[in-house]
Design an enzyme around this catalytic site. Structure first.
Site, PDB file in Angstrom:
ATOM      1  N   LEU A   1     -24.771  12.888  23.124  1.00 36.52           N
ATOM      2  CA  LEU A   1     -24.825  11.810  24.121  1.00 36.52           C
ATOM      3  C   LEU A   1     -26.111  11.010  23.921  1.00 36.52           C
ATOM      4  O   LEU A   1     -27.008  11.005  24.758  1.00 36.52           O
ATOM      5  CB  LEU A   1     -24.747  12.397  25.533  1.00 36.52           C
ATOM      6  CG  LEU A   1     -23.492  13.227  25.815  1.00 36.52           C
ATOM      7  CD1 LEU A   1     -23.538  13.811  27.222  1.00 36.52           C
ATOM      8  CD2 LEU A   1     -22.226  12.401  25.635  1.00 36.52           C
ATOM      9  N   HIS A   2     -26.186  10.324  22.790  1.00 45.37           N
ATOM     10  CA  HIS A   2     -27.421   9.661  22.364  1.00 45.37           C
ATOM     11  C   HIS A   2     -28.032   8.792  23.472  1.00 45.37           C
ATOM     12  O   HIS A   2     -29.175   8.988  23.897  1.00 45.37           O
ATOM     13  CB  HIS A   2     -27.151   8.790  21.137  1.00 45.37           C
ATOM     14  CG  HIS A   2     -26.620   9.516  19.957  1.00 45.37           C
ATOM     15  ND1 HIS A   2     -27.412  10.287  19.137  1.00 45.37           N
ATOM     16  CD2 HIS A   2     -25.371   9.581  19.438  1.00 45.37           C
ATOM     17  CE1 HIS A   2     -26.681  10.792  18.162  1.00 45.37           C
ATOM     18  NE2 HIS A   2     -25.437  10.380  18.326  1.00 45.37           N
TER      19      HIS A   2
END
Length: 318
Positions: free
Chosen positions: A242-243
């Site tokens: 989940l950058h």
């Protein structure tokens, strides 16, 4: 006490997850959302911003930014985010109208009008912010810091050394990183540790709301698409990174992260290294630190924070 923020993004699956976390926390006073191309073309990222924000029942101004990088041909990540930028998920047509102001005008005027400093959260290429600082350097003092998802101290996902967001527009990134504004960099060093497992994704889907099902569908598309890329590693087989969420999570809960203050330069001309964030961990340049480079996240608390946000927004949407 609320934290005033502007969110500059290129939605994008993980941008939508970052917006979810921001919308779920009223302690973030979201003054403005601006868009640029990156994960998809500008036409698609602006539509996604409008449609998703409408679906989430948020009343926030959304302004369109620049349509292409400063000097490079636009590259997008359709192979990771899908033809519409959100995998196989469709949101209803937006009810929010696009702002009459351009992103640069809206950011400048919002910053100047604010009585307190504003945090810029950036989860795409830095084209809009670079243009803002070139055109209106007087706003620098109104920016508290920039929480940026981009870059990497080690490795890349567009080339052996370059991360996508910086690779798309390294010239804009160079302007921002040399601006003197404090920057917190959530690069691949930390975002590769900020993942949900497939088992945790099952728990999100089990929330049972329409929104939770949409989140799960987008993330399942995301992890499957990532497996097809040249930079996929077997260690990420069952991990969904989940950058962009990190850039929002840091503003809300900096205690979940660890990092080091470093001097960081952007390589803009290298034949093989354009878009690389050159991190001087050993202080060999002798130049003053300009970036806090994050490298560690408390993953379990990070995931819990995201799950709570999905629950909160599921209740809000109804």
């Amino acid at each position: 006490m609320t934290i005033p923020v502007i969110i500059d993004c290129d939605p994008g699956i993980d941008d939508v997850m970052a917006l979810t976390l921001a919308f779920a926390h009223p302690e973030l006073d979201i003054k403005l959302i601006t868009t640029e191309p990156g994960n998809q073309t500008q036409a698609k990222t602006i539509h996604n911003a409008l449609a998703f924000t409408s679906y989430m029942k948020q009343d926030i101004e959304i302004a369109r930014g620049l349509d292409a990088p400063f000097f490079r041909k636009l590259e997008i990540a359709a192979e990771v985010h899908g033809d519409n930028g959100l995998g196989d998920v469709q949101f209803p047509e937006p009810t929010i109208q696009l702002s009459n102001r351009t992103a640069i005008e809206a950011m400048k005027e919002t910053l100047i009008a604010s009585e307190e400093q504003i945090v810029l959260i950036a989860t795409g290429p830095l084209t809009n912010i670079g243009a803002l600082l070139l055109a209106h350097p007087e706003v620098k003092s109104k920016i508290k810091y920039i929480s940026y998802m981009g870059g990497a101290a080690v490795g890349g996902n567009m080339s052996p050394t370059a991360e996508f967001n910086v690779y798309v527009d390294p010239h804009a990134a160079e302007i921002v990183f040399q601006s003197g504004i404090p920057i917190v960099m959530s690069g691949l060093d930390v975002t590769h540790k900020a993942y949900v497992t497939l088992e945790e994704l099952d728990r999100i889907e089990a929330i049972g709301s329409d929104f939770a099902h949409k989140v799960a569908a987008m993330l399942r598309f995301y992890v499957h698409a990532a497996k097809q890329t040249a930079f996929h590693s077997p260690e990420f087989e069952n991990r969904i990174r989940l950058h962009d969420l990190c850039a929002v999570s840091y503003v809300l809960t900096p205690e979940l992260f660890e990092g080091d203050d470093c001097y960081v330069a952007i390589e803009i001309e290298g034949k093989y290294t354009a878009g690389t964030t050159v991190v001087d961990y050993e202080q060999r340049t002798g130049l003053p630190h300009n970036v806090k480079v994050l490298h560690t996240v408390h993953r379990e608390k990070f995931v819990e924070q995201f799950m709570d946000a999905v629950k909160v927004m599921s209740r809000h949407i109804g």
